[in-house]
Scaffold this active site. Structure first.
Site, short mmCIF file in Angstrom:
data_model
loop_
_atom_site.label_atom_id
_atom_site.label_comp_id
_atom_site.label_asym_id
_atom_site.label_seq_id
_atom_site.Cartn_x
_atom_site.Cartn_y
_atom_site.Cartn_z
N ASP A 92 0.82 -1.22 0.00
CA ASP A 92 0.00 0.00 0.00
C ASP A 92 0.85 1.26 0.00
OD1 ASP A 92 -2.40 -1.41 2.38
OD2 ASP A 92 -2.09 -1.76 0.24
N ASP A 128 0.97 -16.95 14.33
CA ASP A 128 1.00 -16.85 15.80
C ASP A 128 -0.30 -17.35 16.45
OD1 ASP A 128 0.34 -13.20 16.05
OD2 ASP A 128 -0.76 -14.84 15.11
N GLY A 171 -9.55 -10.21 8.01
CA GLY A 171 -9.95 -9.59 6.75
C GLY A 171 -10.06 -8.09 6.91
N HIS A 208 0.55 3.16 18.35
CA HIS A 208 -0.29 2.47 19.34
C HIS A 208 0.28 1.08 19.64
CE1 HIS A 208 -4.20 1.09 21.16
NE2 HIS A 208 -3.76 -0.07 20.72
N GLU A 209 0.58 0.33 18.59
CA GLU A 209 1.06 -1.05 18.80
C GLU A 209 2.40 -1.08 19.51
OE1 GLU A 209 -0.91 -3.48 18.47
OE2 GLU A 209 -2.46 -2.32 17.43
N HIS A 255 2.08 -1.14 23.14
CA HIS A 255 1.93 -2.49 23.71
C HIS A 255 3.29 -3.19 23.76
CE1 HIS A 255 -2.36 -2.34 23.72
NE2 HIS A 255 -2.49 -2.33 22.41
N MET A 275 -3.42 5.08 23.43
CA MET A 275 -3.62 3.68 23.80
C MET A 275 -5.09 3.29 23.97
SD MET A 275 -0.70 2.63 23.41
CE MET A 275 -1.11 0.92 23.67
N ASP A 301 -17.62 24.11 26.88
CA ASP A 301 -17.41 25.04 25.76
C ASP A 301 -18.71 25.32 25.01
OD1 ASP A 301 -14.28 23.35 24.97
OD2 ASP A 301 -14.69 25.03 26.32
N ALA A 309 -22.66 26.01 19.84
CA ALA A 309 -23.45 25.14 18.97
C ALA A 309 -24.92 25.30 19.30
CB ALA A 309 -23.03 23.68 19.17
N ALA A 349 -24.59 29.84 21.83
CA ALA A 349 -25.72 30.02 20.91
C ALA A 349 -26.85 29.11 21.36
CB ALA A 349 -25.31 29.67 19.49
#
Lengths: 374, 77
Positions: free
Chosen positions: A25, A71, A77, A119-120, A123, A137, A187, A233, A281
């Protein structure tokens, strides 16, 4: 944050790694860069140093594989499970595997390899999953810009390895707000089709009327196009849209979907150019008007004609008497606002002021986190 | 056999999720009913993700289970 049982960690601060294969990729150099930067993320805040090996067994063996990949911990998938890594130890310990059935990228599309790798590697260095949605994490994937570690991640990794002795300057993301903090300020707040959304820093809570527990999420994991922080908002239920304000821009949501054509400038609503942000608002459905609060003033906007009502802005202190701080000082600014059944709820710092339109004054003062069932 | 309905699909998704990330053991478990075990694991998952802890497979819980994520379990061995 969480650590593995027995606080598993590498005993040596020099940790080796090896990239055993590559994903089609991305270009090889992009994979190398993502892996390098992901490791540097952790070395920036600890004494750890990483050395690359090109052959043999390294502490952290990195590979791309699909389904059953050796493993007995198969991938699934496309989508779902993205990658996994093993805590520090011999053999499989530290090894990091990425699901080749995912699409790996170097931007915000699909799955950003740098973020998942960071992230990995957490670990692989001894970190478990955090339940702070803003932490690297946290188990669920979300895209973000900038330095990926939050203060929560840094506390965890430094519990294992200590701080970086060179005191490298980093800008971690702040921890998730605590809804039951008595000093909590917010906020912005708005309704959205029967749910209440309460914005604070990078996060927002969703409060559903049928659930007592509010759900905390990162703003950008739900709406990646929105800015990290929201100023105000409001929902216009007749038009079925929510308008989100940040700085001089506003976005429109239809349900949870961003309306095309946004962001637009707030000055289209009729504000002068001197107004640089909206503090709060609220749409008053009984009158069809929307109130905007900016600094010490408030404005009334006619949703039907799309224009500001004449005679505005007016002073908040004059318009809503009774808003006082604990020391007796008058409150002249508002952080957020909601409306229900003839009552306007104005939020300033950690207090909620309930203004009655009938009595034309503030009739009750409670804590802001009453909104969060706290 | 009949085509599984939506509810069955959700149940299967949750079972797979809880086995992988919350160490729910497959099969019969001595005196514990498997539905009790699953309820307990759902509660553990809801507690971790700061959802309403009901033990039920509500929409919010299922939504979290469907999100793309890391394969490391959320609970320690």
């Amino acid at each position: 944050y969480n650590l593995f049982p027995r606080k598993l960690k590498w005993q040596n601060t020099l940790v080796t790694f090896r990239i055993t294969n590559y994903t089609p990729d991305l270009k090889k150099e992009d994979v190398d860069k993502a892996i390098h930067n992901a490791l540097m993320t952790w070395s920036a805040v600890t004494p750890l140093k990483f050395k690359r090996l090109h052959e043999g067994i390294a502490d952290i063996m990195i590979s791309f594989g699909r389904l059953e990949h050796g493993d007995h911990n198969p991938f699934d998938g496309p989508e779902g499970l993205l990658a996994h890594a093993y805590p520090p130890g011999e053999g499989l310990g530290g090894d990091t595997h990425f699901d080749e059935d995912e699409t790996w990228t170097k931007d915000s599309h699909a799955y950003n390899l740098f973020l998942v790798a960071a992230h990995e590697f957490g670990h692989a260095l001894g970190m478990g999953h955090s339940n702070d949605p803003g932490s690297l994490m946290y188990p669920v994937y979300s895209y973000s810009h900038g330095f990926p570690l939050s203060e929560d991640d840094i506390k965890g990794i430094q519990e294992l390895y200590g701080p970086n002795p060179d005191h490298e300057k980093v800008k971690p993301k702040p921890e998730a707000p605590d809804k039951c903090d008595p000093e909590l300020s917010i906020d912005a707040v708005t309704e959205l089709r029967g749910e209440k959304l309460i914005f604070k820093d990078r996060y927002f809570w969703r409060v559903h009327p049928q659930f007592t527990e509010p759900e905390l999420t990162l703003i950008q994991s739900t709406w990646p196009q929105l800015p990290k922080k929201v100023n105000a908002a409001y929902e216009n239920p007749e038009k079925d849209i929510v308008i989100i304000f940040s700085g001089i821009r506003m976005w429109a949501l239809n349900g949870y979907t961003l309306v095309p054509g946004y962001p637009k400038y707030i000055h289209r609503l009729g504000f002068p150019k001197s107004v640089r942000k909206i503090d709060a608002a609220v749409h008053i459905y009984d009158t069809g008007k929307t109130l905007f609060f900016t600094d010490e003033d408030y404005w009334s906007y006619n949703e039907q004609t799309g224009t500001m009502d004449p005679g505005y802005p007016k002073s908040i202190m004059d318009g809503f008497p009774g808003m006082q701080e604990r020391d007796g000082d008058e409150v002249d600014e508002v952080d957020a606002a909601t409306y229900k059944n003839g009552y306007l709820y104005l939020y300033h710092e950690n207090l909620q002021y309930e203004y009655s339109y009938n009595k034309r004054k503030v009739v009750r003062i409670t804590r802001t986190n009453d909104l969060l069932n706290c | 056999k009949p085509v599984p309905g939506d509810e069955t699909q959700s149940w299967l998704l949750a079972e797979r999720y809880l086995r992988r990330y919350y160490r729910m053991q497959p099969g019969l478990l001595g005196t514990s009913k498997s539905s009790d075990v699953m309820t307990e694991k759902i509660r553990a998952m809801q507690s971790f993700f700061k959802l309403e802890v009901t033990g039920n497979l509500d929409d919010n819980t299922l939504q979290v289970m469907k999100k793309s994520r890391c394969g490391v379990p959320d609970v320690a061995e």
